[in-house]
Enzyme design. Structure first.
Site, short mmCIF file in Angstrom:
data_model
loop_
_atom_site.label_atom_id
_atom_site.label_comp_id
_atom_site.label_asym_id
_atom_site.label_seq_id
_atom_site.Cartn_x
_atom_site.Cartn_y
_atom_site.Cartn_z
CG HIS A 1 -0.02 0.09 2.63
ND1 HIS A 1 0.27 1.40 3.09
CD2 HIS A 1 0.39 -0.81 3.16
CE1 HIS A 1 0.74 1.39 4.40
NE2 HIS A 1 0.90 -0.21 4.34
CG HIS B 1 12.65 -3.69 -14.69
ND1 HIS B 1 13.32 -4.20 -15.82
CD2 HIS B 1 11.82 -4.74 -14.37
CE1 HIS B 1 13.18 -5.38 -16.16
NE2 HIS B 1 11.99 -5.87 -15.05
#
Length: 219
Positions: free
Chosen positions: A143, A152
């Site tokens: 979260h 990446h």
């Protein structure tokens, strides 16, 4: 009876192993029709890759860009992907995203244009993923994380809650980042590392716990 609507035609820029995965995601996603591929390697022009024609490089794309509504850059290297994406944007070519159907996106998650989210990835509530990034296979982002542009996050990486990743950074396979940390821009976190402290811009860190190895060159 519901009228069947045609899918929007797009292109994929790149013809590599990473492009295979992006093509597979787009086909499973079912939102777009892949009209053709683009690659700057002149030897690939006129060939086929993974079932699709390669029309050539950037100049050929400019000549036929009115045939498509947008495209996606399927290049794993951050620097190269960011460069191509900028060129496309500068030439008024829109970017689309590719999200595998198995991906779990929590409430309030946003994924910006040009980004690829691969099979089995989990992105939890109120996290944000920037433009032209990759969240690779089975990566887990908890979260309130913020993933910048051109990032990446490699296979199996785990980002705990409220982690921030700067633009252009590569988080390698199997990395774990504990909550509330900031990873700077254009940094590199080595495979299997456990990050327990903030990482500066253009810094290479490796190990468990991760330690600074060296400063990286400007991208």
């Amino acid at each position: 009876m519901t009228k069947r609507t045609e899918r929007e035609r797009i292109f994929v820029f790149g013809a590599s192993g990473h492009a295979k995965v992006v093509i597979d995601i787009l086909e499973r996603q079912g939102l777009y029709e892949i009209a053709f591929l683009v690659d700057d390697d002149p030897s690939l022009k006129g060939t086929r890759f993974y079932g699709h024609d390669i029309v050539g490089g950037k100049q050929e794309l400019l000549n036929i860009k009115d045939q498509i509504c947008g495209g996606i850059v399927a290049i794993g290297n951050n620097k190269a992907r960011i460069s191509v994406a900028k060129w496309l944007t500068d030439n008024q070519i829109d970017l689309v995203s590719a999200i595998h159907p198995s991906v779990q996106l929590g409430r309030g998650v946003t994924v910006a244009a040009g980004t690829v989210i691969m099979a089995g990835a989990i992105i939890n509530s109120d996290s944000r993923v920037g433009r032209n990034s990759i969240v690779n296979t089975k990566a887990s982002i908890d979260h309130d994380c913020t993933i910048g542009d051109g990032v990446h996050v490699a296979p199996g990486a785990t980002l705990c809650g409220t982690v921030s990743i700067g633009d252009g950074t590569f988080v390698c396979a199997g990395v774990t980042i504990i909550p509330n940390l900031t990873i700077g821009r254009n940094a590199l976190v080595g495979a299997g590392s456990t990050v327990i402290h903030d990482v500066y811009d253009r810094e290479l860190v490796v190990g468990s716990p991760a330690r600074r190895i060296k400063a990286l060159e400007e991208p």
